[in-house]
Write an enzyme that holds these catalytic residues in place. Structure first.
Site, PDB file in Angstrom:
ATOM      1  N   ASP A  64       0.866  -1.180   0.000  1.00 14.24           N
ATOM      2  CA  ASP A  64       0.000   0.000   0.000  1.00 14.24           C
ATOM      3  C   ASP A  64       0.904   1.232   0.000  1.00 14.24           C
ATOM      4  O   ASP A  64       1.451   1.613   1.043  1.00 14.24           O
ATOM      5  CB  ASP A  64      -0.898   0.019   1.239  1.00 14.24           C
ATOM      6  CG  ASP A  64      -1.984  -1.033   1.187  1.00 14.24           C
ATOM      7  OD1 ASP A  64      -2.723  -1.062   0.192  1.00 14.24           O
ATOM      8  OD2 ASP A  64      -2.096  -1.824   2.139  1.00 14.24           O
ATOM      9  N   ARG A  72       3.908   2.955   2.993  1.00  8.11           N
ATOM     10  CA  ARG A  72       4.663   2.022   3.841  1.00  8.11           C
ATOM     11  C   ARG A  72       6.159   2.287   3.810  1.00  8.11           C
ATOM     12  O   ARG A  72       6.839   2.099   4.813  1.00  8.11           O
ATOM     13  CB  ARG A  72       4.393   0.579   3.395  1.00  8.11           C
ATOM     14  CG  ARG A  72       2.928   0.186   3.316  1.00  8.11           C
ATOM     15  CD  ARG A  72       2.166   0.415   4.602  1.00  8.11           C
ATOM     16  NE  ARG A  72       0.828  -0.171   4.522  1.00  8.11           N
ATOM     17  CZ  ARG A  72      -0.152   0.132   5.352  1.00  8.11           C
ATOM     18  NH1 ARG A  72       0.040   1.031   6.315  1.00  8.11           N
ATOM     19  NH2 ARG A  72      -1.343  -0.437   5.223  1.00  8.11           N
ATOM     20  N   ARG A 138      -7.400  10.304   1.737  1.00 10.27           N
ATOM     21  CA  ARG A 138      -6.971   9.242   0.811  1.00 10.27           C
ATOM     22  C   ARG A 138      -7.778   9.302  -0.481  1.00 10.27           C
ATOM     23  O   ARG A 138      -7.360   8.727  -1.495  1.00 10.27           O
ATOM     24  CB  ARG A 138      -7.146   7.868   1.459  1.00 10.27           C
ATOM     25  CG  ARG A 138      -6.267   7.628   2.673  1.00 10.27           C
ATOM     26  CD  ARG A 138      -6.671   6.342   3.380  1.00 10.27           C
ATOM     27  NE  ARG A 138      -6.471   5.170   2.541  1.00 10.27           N
ATOM     28  CZ  ARG A 138      -7.007   3.969   2.786  1.00 10.27           C
ATOM     29  NH1 ARG A 138      -7.804   3.817   3.846  1.00 10.27           N
ATOM     30  NH2 ARG A 138      -6.759   2.959   1.997  1.00 10.27           N
ATOM     31  N   LYS A 168      -9.835   0.785  -5.510  1.00  8.09           N
ATOM     32  CA  LYS A 168     -10.499   0.334  -4.285  1.00  8.09           C
ATOM     33  C   LYS A 168     -11.296   1.514  -3.686  1.00  8.09           C
ATOM     34  O   LYS A 168     -10.979   2.666  -3.976  1.00  8.09           O
ATOM     35  CB  LYS A 168      -9.474  -0.209  -3.278  1.00  8.09           C
ATOM     36  CG  LYS A 168      -8.400   0.815  -2.829  1.00  8.09           C
ATOM     37  CD  LYS A 168      -7.346   0.154  -1.961  1.00  8.09           C
ATOM     38  CE  LYS A 168      -6.374   1.183  -1.391  1.00  8.09           C
ATOM     39  NZ  LYS A 168      -5.289   0.555  -0.636  1.00  8.09           N
ATOM     40  N   HIS A 169     -12.383   1.243  -2.932  1.00 10.58           N
ATOM     41  CA  HIS A 169     -12.874  -0.043  -2.460  1.00 10.58           C
ATOM     42  C   HIS A 169     -14.272  -0.213  -3.052  1.00 10.58           C
ATOM     43  O   HIS A 169     -15.222   0.403  -2.570  1.00 10.58           O
ATOM     44  CB  HIS A 169     -12.943  -0.078  -0.945  1.00 10.58           C
ATOM     45  CG  HIS A 169     -11.657   0.281  -0.259  1.00 10.58           C
ATOM     46  ND1 HIS A 169     -11.261   1.591  -0.046  1.00 10.58           N
ATOM     47  CD2 HIS A 169     -10.673  -0.502   0.241  1.00 10.58           C
ATOM     48  CE1 HIS A 169     -10.089   1.601   0.583  1.00 10.58           C
ATOM     49  NE2 HIS A 169      -9.710   0.344   0.770  1.00 10.58           N
ATOM     50  N   HIS A 181     -12.170  -1.849   9.508  1.00  8.69           N
ATOM     51  CA  HIS A 181     -11.145  -2.540  10.279  1.00  8.69           C
ATOM     52  C   HIS A 181     -11.680  -2.953  11.653  1.00  8.69           C
ATOM     53  O   HIS A 181     -11.163  -3.881  12.271  1.00  8.69           O
ATOM     54  CB  HIS A 181      -9.914  -1.649  10.467  1.00  8.69           C
ATOM     55  CG  HIS A 181      -9.190  -1.340   9.196  1.00  8.69           C
ATOM     56  ND1 HIS A 181      -9.585  -0.344   8.344  1.00  8.69           N
ATOM     57  CD2 HIS A 181      -8.098  -1.919   8.635  1.00  8.69           C
ATOM     58  CE1 HIS A 181      -8.757  -0.304   7.308  1.00  8.69           C
ATOM     59  NE2 HIS A 181      -7.857  -1.246   7.462  1.00  8.69           N
ATOM     60  N   ASP A 252     -10.287  -7.471   0.186  1.00  5.52           N
ATOM     61  CA  ASP A 252      -9.646  -6.659   1.211  1.00  5.52           C
ATOM     62  C   ASP A 252      -9.163  -7.620   2.296  1.00  5.52           C
ATOM     63  O   ASP A 252      -9.479  -8.816   2.280  1.00  5.52           O
ATOM     64  CB  ASP A 252     -10.620  -5.625   1.770  1.00  5.52           C
ATOM     65  CG  ASP A 252      -9.919  -4.389   2.335  1.00  5.52           C
ATOM     66  OD1 ASP A 252      -8.690  -4.452   2.557  1.00  5.52           O
ATOM     67  OD2 ASP A 252     -10.592  -3.365   2.548  1.00  5.52           O
TER      68      ASP A 252
END
Length: 360
Positions: A64, A72, A138, A168-169, A181, A252
């Site tokens: 990601d 990352r 994002r 996504k998503h 999450h 996901d």
């Protein structure tokens, strides 16, 4: 050995003996990397080379690397702007914003390929409705036309560098407040609204050859009681049938709380595959990953394998090759402007009564 249906993670900055053994399992098809796997570009290049050397054809290697909050690999990489920055620019100059998005898509792809990463799970195609803190900046904007224009430019930039994109998503995560999450979100809006607003960016990029999609762990009762990533109606009837999508579908992460709606880890994996996913993200739980790959040891889907095989990068070139391209200088100019705008306090101010944002 063909690519299996599971993409999993590894714990450290180099492969352990246990990692190598697990990556050779026929149900494994890829590795997703996280910040814990990164020290510097040289170390990362050695890690991805080791992953590719485990078997032939080599496993897909992904990360990601959206920019902003979700990047990352940071030290030793350019710090990419959040997608919301392009949306802010768009209010001033659509052409400049699209140019910036394309340059950053190209830069992201060039830097990742130089260290052996096949692709990033990006771009985010969700609309930022000011409801969901997980999406926020994002997203490439608050309205459909802005998101379509900017994500299309970003995808073309990545493609110019030789990298595929993963939208996504699907069919859109911006209309809920819950974080998938931590909980199972439910989007109660009607189909007509979803189709005209949230799904439209996916259709726009599919028409431009979008190579992969990741569905959400969100329930849309107007279509199905199952979360989109576990729904044959969403993935097969709508995404593939109605929208004509021919690329790969990634689940996901199956360790997310919302995925528990489909059962235990093996149940989730089988439900996602039955719904139409080609590859499953099984991260941050090695015992569950082992259980899933063992349960899928005999699973074969030749069509899925063919779709996944199209996601390899063919441009693992040293970074200095990219730095010699004119687009590198253009990307540096975008980053310099982003730094200046950030220093001057540029932000998006959201007005819930209007579409779009204003630059402050």
């Amino acid at each position: 050995m063909s690519l299996g249906p599971v993409m999993l993670d590894v714990a450290g900055t180099e492969l352990s003996a246990a990692d190598r053994e697990l990556l050779q399992h026929p149900a494994v098809g890829g590795v997703i990397l996280f910040a814990r796997n990164y020290q510097n570009p040289a170390q990362l290049a050695a890690l991805t080379a080791a992953i590719r050397a485990v078997r032939e054809p080599h496993l897909l290697v992904a990360v990601d690397q959206e920019g902003g909050r979700v990047q990352r690999f940071r030290e030793g990489f350019q710090r990419l702007p959040p997608a919301g920055y392009y949306a802010a620019l768009y209010q001033q100059s659509p052409a400049a914003a699209q140019h910036a998005a394309q340059c950053m898509g190209w830069l992201m792809a060039s830097e990742l390929q130089a260290v052996g990463v096949d692709f990033s799970f990006a771009p985010v195609l969700d609309l930022d409705r000011g409801l969901n803190r997980v999406i926020g900046d994002r997203a490439f904007g608050q309205d459909t036309p802005t998101v379509m224009a900017l994500t299309g430019a970003w995808m073309q930039g990545a493609r110019l560098a030789g990298m595929v994109s993963v939208g996504k998503h699907f069919p859109g995560h911006g209309g809920v407040t819950a974080d998938s999450h931590e909980a199972l979100p439910c989007d109660e809006r009607p189909w007509e609204t979803l189709w005209a607003e949230d799904i439209a960016p996916f259709g726009h990029l599919i028409a431009q050859g979008l190579e992969a999609v990741m569905p959400s762990h969100v329930v849309y009762p107007c279509v199905d009681d199952a979360p989109a990533g576990f729904s044959p109606r969403w993935l097969q009837a709508i995404l593939r049938g109605q929208m004509g999508f021919q690329g790969a579908i990634f689940s996901d992460a199956l360790d997310m709380a919302a995925a528990a709606a489909a059962g235990d880890f093996v149940g989730r994996a089988k439900a996602a595959l039955a719904a139409g996913c080609d590859q499953l993200l099984m991260c941050n739980n090695r015992a569950a990953a082992v259980a899933v790959v063992e349960a899928l040891a005999d699973y074969r889907d030749t069509a899925a394998q063919a779709r996944l095989a199209r996601l390899y990068s063919r441009h693992f070139m040293p970074l200095h090759h990219a730095q010699q391209q004119p687009t590198w200088a253009e990307a540096e100019a975008v980053l310099a402007q982003f730094a200046a705008d950030t220093a001057s306090g540029m932000t998006l101010a959201y007005d819930p009564t209007t579409r779009g944002g204003t630059v402050l």
